[in-house]
Design a protein around this motif. Structure first.
Motif, PDB file in Angstrom:
ATOM      1  N   ALA A 154       0.896  -1.186  -0.090  1.00  0.00           N
ATOM      2  CA  ALA A 154       0.042   0.015   0.134  1.00  0.00           C
ATOM      3  C   ALA A 154       0.968   1.270   0.069  1.00  0.00           C
ATOM      4  O   ALA A 154       0.622   2.274  -0.668  1.00  0.00           O
ATOM      5  CB  ALA A 154      -0.886  -0.046   1.246  1.00  0.00           C
ATOM      6  N   TYR A 155       1.795   1.291   0.707  1.00  0.00           N
ATOM      7  CA  TYR A 155       2.733   2.403   0.945  1.00  0.00           C
ATOM      8  C   TYR A 155       3.507   2.731  -0.495  1.00  0.00           C
ATOM      9  O   TYR A 155       3.792   3.575  -0.999  1.00  0.00           O
ATOM     10  CB  TYR A 155       3.865   2.317   1.860  1.00  0.00           C
ATOM     11  N   GLU A 156       4.039   1.388  -1.321  1.00  0.00           N
ATOM     12  CA  GLU A 156       4.863   1.595  -2.460  1.00  0.00           C
ATOM     13  C   GLU A 156       3.712   2.158  -3.484  1.00  0.00           C
ATOM     14  O   GLU A 156       4.361   3.083  -4.357  1.00  0.00           O
ATOM     15  CB  GLU A 156       4.960   0.056  -2.896  1.00  0.00           C
ATOM     16  N   ASN A 157       2.534   1.889  -3.499  1.00  0.00           N
ATOM     17  CA  ASN A 157       1.587   2.378  -4.425  1.00  0.00           C
ATOM     18  C   ASN A 157       1.191   3.789  -4.172  1.00  0.00           C
ATOM     19  O   ASN A 157       1.134   4.625  -5.015  1.00  0.00           O
ATOM     20  CB  ASN A 157       0.284   1.547  -4.334  1.00  0.00           C
ATOM     21  N   GLY A 158       0.839   4.121  -2.950  1.00  0.00           N
ATOM     22  CA  GLY A 158       0.646   5.613  -2.510  1.00  0.00           C
ATOM     23  C   GLY A 158       1.659   6.334  -2.971  1.00  0.00           C
ATOM     24  O   GLY A 158       1.362   7.622  -3.252  1.00  0.00           O
ATOM     25  N   HIS A 159       2.894   5.845  -3.008  1.00  0.00           N
ATOM     26  CA  HIS A 159       4.013   6.599  -3.387  1.00  0.00           C
ATOM     27  C   HIS A 159       4.190   7.338  -4.694  1.00  0.00           C
ATOM     28  O   HIS A 159       4.652   8.332  -5.135  1.00  0.00           O
ATOM     29  CB  HIS A 159       5.502   5.700  -3.124  1.00  0.00           C
ATOM     30  N   GLU A 160       3.284   6.482  -5.257  1.00  0.00           N
ATOM     31  CA  GLU A 160       3.189   6.630  -7.063  1.00  0.00           C
ATOM     32  C   GLU A 160       1.833   7.419  -7.182  1.00  0.00           C
ATOM     33  O   GLU A 160       1.566   7.502  -8.636  1.00  0.00           O
ATOM     34  CB  GLU A 160       3.285   5.414  -7.496  1.00  0.00           C
TER      35      GLU A 160
END
Lengths: 146, 424
Positions: free
Chosen positions: B179-185
């Motif tokens: 979730a954090y990896e995707n939110g970063h984008e």
């Protein structure tokens, strides 16, 4: 059904204040509901009658809660002193939520699933009447069977 | 399950920036931002004049902002007066419900073009106030005084799942890391830092304050640390979604009208909505390890579309807590009960996995402005299917079939939608 015997929320809680666990039983299909219901949850018959439960059951699931509901933090529960929210199935088949006491709340891994429990009656102060007398409500709670 | 009498397509969709926007931006401001962005993403433009009706999802501005009667207020701001404007409430599934009602209004022939909105301004209250307002989505009569909180209810589901299938906190943690990896984008997300960045920031803060610096080697060291305190066993702080202000907007048109607004409509090919008892304990014979209402809503949507779980290429699922994502993957039929954790750990749900889940960052990092969440999820599916997702989060393969899954409360209301590029 007479007004006196009508299954209502208020009467359910009044029974709890008398330390009586009253569900409803359907005379048509035999299903037992807890909390009590006017209409049977299985066959929707409207002839349900009050039925006193044994108060014994098993722990189906639970959580030790560290950041609690206001009703519980007012009782002194906090991050260092969690309480256990539990769902238990009664021997009669119906299930209900309540606080589980008499366990080590901060060691949730050691609280066993399907542990036999018995119902206890827990009091919460919810306010005061006009004369300043405390008003309480009573709720279902659980403790391990002795 | 009957088919829609006539077909309905999304012709434009967008959201406001999600985040702690209050007091800089309020519902009124965020809704206008979402509308403006949605008009921009409607290829041939769209004007309020052509919109027949407005459907708004909002959980409880009544409690958050002392504002009821919000639909005509929001409609007026974007030139929709005097068209019909109604608000729909289903806790965190409020705008999911509004969307489904809008679809059915076009399918019935009553409307040709409609606007669906979702809005929630939560940060006006402090955390205790927000928790209290959200508690109104659970059963106040029987659950609240048993000590139920929303993390607590989902924690009880997680604990049952752990007990039955051997699921572990680390399995849930992999959902959070993704979730954090995707939110970063996602430039519209509330939390755009990766977990590694958040950990670095915490280390730097400790150095500045002259406090002991945590010795985390990787995200897994952070999982059980004091910086990630237990909220409701087995869920920790970073298993929970965020308190968010935001708005989202979708335009729908009938099959006869859709091409006036775009050459590439996204078809609403399956809709479903299910319900369950408000209390977790009343789900007799129910799935304490998942949500019955998700299964029902999915069944309807699959049946209407003629598609099955294997056909779904991407999905935005309702991850108000990490366990909610795991349970959704099983309840939607993507994996057998008890099998989702292995798939997650194998990376199947990452952006480059076989079925990317919550490419937006999900409720976990994109944010969870409860009444706007259902439409916000549809915005992400729309962007992914159009190939216009920002930064590096656009999925590489061509997405022909997508899904959104929106849950209210602890699962008493669930909406599932299936979207297709082809008019199937």
């Amino acid at each position: 059904m007479s007004e006196e015997n009508l299954v209502t929320v208020d009467k359910y809680f009044n029974f709890l204040s008398e330390k009586k666990l009253m569900g409803s039983k359907c005379p048509k299909c035999g299903n037992i509901d807890l909390p009590a219901r006017r209409l049977c949850s299985k066959c929707i018959s409207d002839e349900c009658e009050w039925f006193e439960l044994s108060g014994k059951g098993v722990l189906k699931t639970f959580s030790s809660i560290y950041v609690g509901a206001k009703a519980m933090t007012q009782k002194g529960y906090n991050r260092k002193k969690p309480y256990v929210f539990a769902v238990c199935q009664m021997d009669e088949g119906c299930s209900v939520s309540g606080q589980l006491i008499g366990v080590e709340e901060d060691k949730p891994k050691e609280i066993p699933f399907d542990m036999p429990i018995q119902v206890v009656y827990l009091k919460t102060r919810t306010g005061e009447d006009k004369e300043g007398n405390p008003i309480y409500r009573w709720d279902v709670g659980f403790e391990p069977q002795k | 399950m009957k088919k829609l009498n006539r077909r309905v397509a999304i012709v434009g969709a967008a959201m406001s920036k999600f985040g702690i926007n209050y007091p800089r931006l309020r519902s009124i401001d965020m809704w206008q931002e979402a509308w403006i962005n949605a008009v921009k993403l409607t290829d041939k433009g769209i004007s309020p004049k052509v919109i027949d009706e407005f459907f708004l999802g909002n959980f409880t501005a009544d409690l958050f902002n002392h504002q009821g009667h919000m639909a005509p207020q929001m409609a007026d701001l974007v030139g929709l007066t005097p068209k019909p404007a109604s608000r729909f409430e289903g806790a965190c599934a409020s705008s999911g419900i509004a969307f489904r009602q809008g679809v059915m209004s076009i399918a019935s022939g009553v409307n040709d073009v409609v606007c669906i909105g979702g809005v929630e301004q939560m940060n006006e209250l402090n955390t205790e106030g927000v928790t209290g307002a959200l508690a109104a989505a659970a059963d106040t009569t029987y659950e609240y005084f048993a000590g139920a909180t929303f993390p607590g209810l989902y924690a009880a589901i997680a604990n049952a799942h752990f007990n039955k299938y051997g699921t572990t906190p680390k399995d849930l943690w992999n959902i959070a890391i993704k979730a954090y990896e995707n939110g970063h984008e996602n430039p519209f997300a509330q939390e755009q830092h990766t977990l590694k960045e958040i950990m670095e920031n915490k280390k730097n803060k400790a150095i500045k304050r002259g406090k002991p610096v945590p010795e985390w080697k990787d995200e897994y060291d952070f999982l059980g640390s004091r910086s990630n305190p237990m909220i409701a066993y087995p869920l920790r702080l970073f298993d929970c979604s965020l308190i968010t202000d935001g708005a989202a907007c979708v335009f729908l048109a009938s099959e006869e009208d859709a091409y006036k607004y775009t050459d590439n409509p996204i078809w609403v090919s399956g809709i479903g909505q299910g319900s369950a008892s408000l209390s977790l304990h009343d789900r007799n014979g129910g799935l304490l390890t998942g949500l019955n209402a998700t299964r029902e809503a999915a069944r309807q949507a699959y049946e209407m579309s003629g598609l099955g779980p294997k056909d779904i290429q991407i999905a935005e699922v309702h991850d108000c807590f990490t366990i909610a994502e795991l349970a959704a993957l099983e309840d939607l039929g993507f994996y057998e009960p008890g099998k989702a954790a292995t798939a997650i750990n194998n990376g199947e749900t990452k952006r480059d996995g076989i079925r990317p889940i919550n490419t937006s960052g999900g409720l976990k990092t994109k944010g969870h402005p409860v009444g706007a969440t259902g439409v916000g999820q549809i915005v992400e599916v729309f962007k992914q299917m159009r190939g216009i997702a920002e930064r590096n989060r656009q999925v590489k393969k061509d997405i022909k079939i997508g899904m959104s899954h929106n849950v209210g409360g602890s699962g008493a209301t669930v909406v599932v939608n299936i979207f297709t590029k082809e008019k199937i």
